[in-house]
Design a protein around this motif. Structure first.
Motif, mmCIF file in Angstrom:
data_model
loop_
_atom_site.group_PDB
_atom_site.id
_atom_site.type_symbol
_atom_site.label_atom_id
_atom_site.label_comp_id
_atom_site.label_asym_id
_atom_site.label_seq_id
_atom_site.Cartn_x
_atom_site.Cartn_y
_atom_site.Cartn_z
ATOM 1 N N ASP A 156 62.630 36.899 58.602
ATOM 2 C CA ASP A 156 62.730 35.861 59.755
ATOM 3 C C ASP A 156 63.683 36.457 60.784
ATOM 4 N N ASP A 186 56.282 32.351 57.271
ATOM 5 C CA ASP A 186 55.564 33.193 57.781
ATOM 6 C C ASP A 186 53.998 32.841 57.551
ATOM 7 N N ASN A 202 60.880 31.109 53.684
ATOM 8 C CA ASN A 202 59.723 31.862 54.344
ATOM 9 C C ASN A 202 58.893 31.144 54.861
ATOM 10 N N ASP A 213 57.553 39.710 61.789
ATOM 11 C CA ASP A 213 59.018 39.980 61.949
ATOM 12 C C ASP A 213 58.906 41.056 62.922
ATOM 13 N N SER A 260 53.503 42.879 61.546
ATOM 14 C CA SER A 260 53.889 41.611 60.787
ATOM 15 C C SER A 260 54.723 40.651 62.245
ATOM 16 N N TYR A 275 59.246 39.876 54.607
ATOM 17 C CA TYR A 275 59.676 38.969 55.597
ATOM 18 C C TYR A 275 61.131 38.426 55.463
#
Length: 1001
Positions: A635, A589, A587, A856, A854, A633
């Protein structure tokens, strides 16, 4: 010759956040040498013209964009075309068209249905406001854009300036000098039946040159109409003062400005008719115009649209104007059932006739000479011998006697059966295979997703695509499930039960079985159904939550490679792949990167594993489509790379809930399996001398500078191609483009699909501006900006877009418009709505982050836009807003779209907003109770629950006025100021005007 465009005098407001300008950057992100253009073309042997028999599609309003036939007019060459008899009956000896059966005629919704919601569903389905991938708005059926003001009628007149005066005087939209622009021919009238469907168009209606200004039109023509749409719901703004009659009434020096009226800034909407492609450099109807397109020597705009239909003769001119020279090519575009499908040409073992030097395929731009024994190539001017099998005598005007019998001589688009020379290893390809790969981790089992997928596959496998003349599909199918390990299934038809084989070594994936993995669905149906029933039970007690991802793609690709066939992987996945394996992701993010120079990292894949995997997939004809069900999330920038580069599609269902989202997902899955697709494709774009293709954007892979490689290409995918000069272009020869796609059909036949287009060339900048196509320009700008996102700071990219917009308009102002006060903003007629579109692009979440979006979602939208065609990008950036409360339930048509601004909403109204990805139904607090009852079956506004409503398989968010979710809805009202930065349309006009003034000074 100077010409006046659209004139406006906006007030000067403060520089807007998100648009602040640093010193101008021009051209391609960091590339100073900008904009090139195309070259010389042989004129077709004799006129290919024609009147359009047949009727027209129902007319619908259309979005902001250049006028319907652009400013070139329907026949810029000046001579009325001759009638086109259409391909004559197939001559058994001469011609080898394959028989084709046109698809079934489109069914219009029955006006009998009285339920409001049923009626709305019918109308939306007819209109195709669908999600991306689930049949995006087909060309000609996209959104209407913001309409404005009253009807203007009358015969064509010379162009007149439209002026926005400062102060309280507010003017209607620009005078539409007949939709075709100056010197253009009027369009034939259309006849309509009372039920709203088109009646027959007048037979043999020929285009004629317009009468001189001041004279009336000849008999047989109704006065030209420019329809700027109905009055809007909500408070209307009045128009004090009349329309200025001409240059004498130009705006004076600026006075104190109250406010620029939104109704007085451009917003064209246009109507449909028949469009014949027989004229070089003819600007097509708007992408949102309902019309019937007749191929008469140039490819339909459904297949190719250009940013301008007149290229500048020199690279210096191109640099001066800064207008990108590009084509958006959608080789497999869906065409309506009332247009002719492509003909198939089969020359047997001889194969297609091609130029010996440049390898261009035989097309209408080849000139036959010496009694038909030789031909001169329109692309490179090489003189070639005509092969003996292809010889035919010429008539008195130098045209072959079989001109109308051969699609490749008389049509812009057609297909060839390819010979073994065009096949891998010189042997016929095997039919493609579909492999279904299901993530059976704990969460997918528990929320019922695995069961839903297995049940649905039983239905969709009955509808595998097949060749038109075949009864059954030649596509074979296979099944894999996975979590931390992979499970392959043997579903051979002679088995009583399916057999499972487990591959635990995900570091070195191999295919444990060949025989029985890929099977014919009809033969193995009972075993496959047995398997699909067992899968949810088989993993019901699994607690495994970790998944792999790259090894899943690797396994599917190797299975196709072992079977020696191209194919498509359908992967159903829901989480970040954290299990120990190649392609493992963490992760990453990080909101702290937003609005810094490192923000671009969020759009880049986390590891190079996926890039090299995509390269291998393309080399083996393996297309990947991913259905993603994330609850956090995952990716997307990494997971979505392989689908993007292999010509697949990424579908994303955030926080998937069975009762709300299953219908949308199932509809997407059905559409994706059934849609028109070609496999193992290579595309080559050839041009005539003087210019060449230099840059390509789309779901593509390139090993060299010319061959565009695609594991697959379907009816929704477009490739945008940019051109640059490498020499001068001639006004006489024009500029020619030929796109050839070599691919394998769903039945395993190797074919070539050819699209040809001829453009004008001019040494006058005014001609270049007159022929621009705003919708295609925005598609190009969006893709070039979204490609640059991977390498450059977003602030720089936004500045480049603003600067290039200002530069294009300043060049027009300086070189093409009549002299006028500096306080006026003058826009070319064809670019009147460029500023509103450009502002929409600048405010898109990819280029301007917003707290509620977001990482994503931003990566997803970036990848989505990279493969969009012109109709899709037009709807995506400028959504369609429909006043549903004005719906006539007895009619088959939707209400006309209104401008995307909060000022257009009314408390008494119900409005539908759609951009192809999202759909909202907005309810005003004073919505009529009878309408609420009709739609929701509850007595009043207060009783309406904001749980989703599903209109036509589309996940629709219900928004009640003055409630919290309205904030999200407002972000789609693109003409208004953004809540988190991003200008209103009016403020952006001021910003651009200020930039133009600085450039001119």
């Amino acid at each position: 010759m100077s010409q006046q465009g659209y004139v406006a005098t906006p007030p000067y407001s403060q520089s807007q956040p998100g648009i602040g300008l640093s010193p101008p950057h021009y051209g391609h992100y960091g590339d100073p040498s900008h904009a090139g253009s195309p070259p010389g073309m042989m004129k077709p042997a004799g006129p290919l013209g024609a009147a359009a028999p047949g009727g027209m599609l129902p007319q619908g309003p259309s979005p902001p964009g250049p006028h319907q036939f652009g400013q070139n007019g329907a026949h810029a060459q000046g001579h009325p075309p001759q009638r086109f008899p259409g391909p004559p009956p197939v001559n058994s000896a001469a011609s080898s068209y394959a028989p084709y059966s046109p698809s079934t005629p489109s069914s219009y919704p029955s006006p009998a249905s009285t339920s409001v919601i049923a009626q709305l569903g019918h109308q939306l389905s007819a209109m195709h406001i669908n999600s991306y991938g689930s049949g995006m708005a087909p060309p000609g059926q996209g959104p209407p854009g913001p309409p404005s003001a009253p009807l203007f009628q009358g015969p064509p007149q010379p162009p007149q300036p439209s002026i926005m005066q400062p102060g309280s005087q507010v003017l209607p939209p620009p005078p539409t000098t007949a939709l075709n622009g100056p010197g253009a021919s009027p369009l034939p009238p259309s006849t309509h039946r009372q039920d709203g469907l088109p009646g027959p168009a007048p037979l043999n209606a020929q285009y004629q040159p317009p009468p001189p200004p001041g004279q009336t039109l000849g008999t047989g023509y109704s006065p030209q109409q420019a329809n700027y749409g109905p009055q809007m719901a909500g408070g209307q703004l009045s128009y004090p003062g009349g329309f200025p009659g001409g240059p004498a009434q130009m705006a004076g020096p600026p006075q104190l400005q109250k406010k620029l009226d939104p109704d007085s800034i451009p917003s064209p909407v246009s109507r449909g008719q028949v469009y014949a492609t027989n004229t070089r450099g003819q600007v097509p109807p708007l992408v949102t115009t309902d019309c019937v397109i007749q191929d008469q020597g140039n490819a339909s705009p459904r297949y190719i649209r250009c940013t301008t239909y007149c290229f500048p003769c020199t690279s210096d001119m191109a640099k001066q104007a800064q207008i990108p020279l590009a084509a958006v090519i959608k080789p497999f575009a869906t065409i309506p059932s009332n247009e002719t499908p492509l003909f198939l040409v089969n020359h047997g073992e001889n194969g297609p006739v091609r130029c010996n030097r440049c390898k261009a395929y035989m097309c209408p731009f080849m000139q036959f000479i010496e009694g038909g024994r030789r031909y001169q190539c329109g692309f490179c001017n090489c003189v070639n011998d005509v092969p003996p099998f292809y010889f035919q005598h010429l008539d008195h005007i130098g045209r072959r006697l079989d001109h109308y019998e051969k699609p490749e001589l008389s049509l812009g688009s057609y297909e060839y059966v390819a010979t073994l020379d065009y096949c891998r290893k010189n042997k016929p390809p095997n039919p493609p295979a579909f492999i279904f790969m299901i993530d059976v981790s704990y969460s997918n089992i528990k929320n019922g997703l695995v069961k839903l997928i297995c049940e649905e596959l039983k239905t969709v496998l009955e509808k595998l695509p097949k060749e038109e003349q075949e009864d059954t599909s030649a596509i074979r199918v296979g099944f894999i499930t996975y979590n931390k390990v992979l499970h392959f299934f043997n579903v051979k038809s002679n088995l009583a039960q399916p057999q499972m084989m487990v591959v635990t070594d995900v570091g070195e994936v191999f295919v444990p079985l060949l025989d029985g993995f890929l099977v014919n669905y009809q033969e193995s149906q009972s075993v496959i159904h047995n398997l699909l029933d067992q899968i949810p039970e088989m993993f019901a007690d699994s607690n495994e939550n970790e998944t792999v991802f790259a090894p899943v793609i690797q396994a599917g690709m190797e299975a196709l490679q072992a079977a020696d066939c191209p194919g498509k992987l359908f992967i159903f996945h829901s989480s970040l792949p954290t299990a120990e394996a190649p392609g493992k992701l963490k992760n990453r993010d990080d909101k702290k990167l937003i609005n810094t120079d490192k923000e671009k990292i969020l759009f880049q894949p986390q590891t190079n594993v996926y890039d090299s995997l995509a390269k291998d997939c393309v080399a083996h004809g393996c297309c990947v489509t991913l259905f993603l069900f994330p609850s956090q999330y995952v990716d997307v920038a990494s997971l979505g790379l392989v689908p993007q580069l292999t010509g697949g599609t990424l579908y994303k269902y955030n926080n998937f809930q069975m009762h709300m989202d299953s219908q949308q997902f199932l509809n997407d899955l059905r559409n994706d399996i059934e849609k028109k697709i070609g496999f193992d494709a290579i595309m080559r774009v050839r041009t005539s001398t003087g210019f060449r293709a230099t840059d390509f954007f789309g779901g593509i892979f390139m090993n060299n500078t010319t061959d565009v490689e695609m594991a697959a290409i379907d009816c929704d995918k477009a490739v945008t191609v940019e051109f640059k000069h490498d020499d001068k272009l001639g006004e006489d020869s024009g500029a020619l483009i030929q796109c050839a796609v070599l691919y394998t059909t769903v039945g395993g036949q190797r074919r070539l699909r050819i699209h040809n287009l001829s453009l004008n060339c001019s040494s006058q900048l005014a001609d270049l501006y007159k022929s621009c196509e705003t919708d295609a320009l925005i598609n190009f700008f969006a893709k070039s900006a979204f490609k640059a996102v991977l390498h450059q700071p977003l602030k720089v990219i936004r500045e480049i877009l603003v600067n290039q917009t200002a530069h294009m308009l300043a060049c027009y102002r300086k070189n093409c418009a009549s002299p006028s006060a500096a306080s006026q903003l003058i826009l070319p007629d064809s670019m009147k709505v460029l500023p509103v579109y450009m502002n929409c692009l600048l405010k898109n979440c990819v280029l301007l982050s917003r707290p509620e979006i977001s990482t994503d979602e931003r990566a997803y939208q970036r990848q989505l836009v990279m493969t969009m065609g012109v109709a899709d990008s037009q709807l995506f950036f400028y959504p369609q807003l429909l006043p549903i409360h004005t719906l006539d339930v007895k009619s088959t048509t939707l209400p006309a779209a209104i401008r995307c601004s909060e000022s257009r909403l009314s408390e008494e109204g119900i409005f539908l907003l759609a951009n192809g990805l999202n759909m909202f139904l907005w309810l005003g607090v004073s919505s009529p109770p009878e309408l609420i009852q009709g739609i929701f079956n509850v007595p009043s506004f207060a009783h309406v629950s904001t749980d989703m409503v599903s209109i036509f398989f589309f996940h629709t968010k219900l928004i009640k006025q003055r409630e919290q979710p309205e904030m999200v809805f407002r972000q789609f009202l693109v003409e208004d100021k953004g809540l988190y930065g991003g200008s209103s349309y009016v403020d952006f006009l001021c910003c651009v005007h200020k930039e133009i003034c600085q450039l001119l000074n």
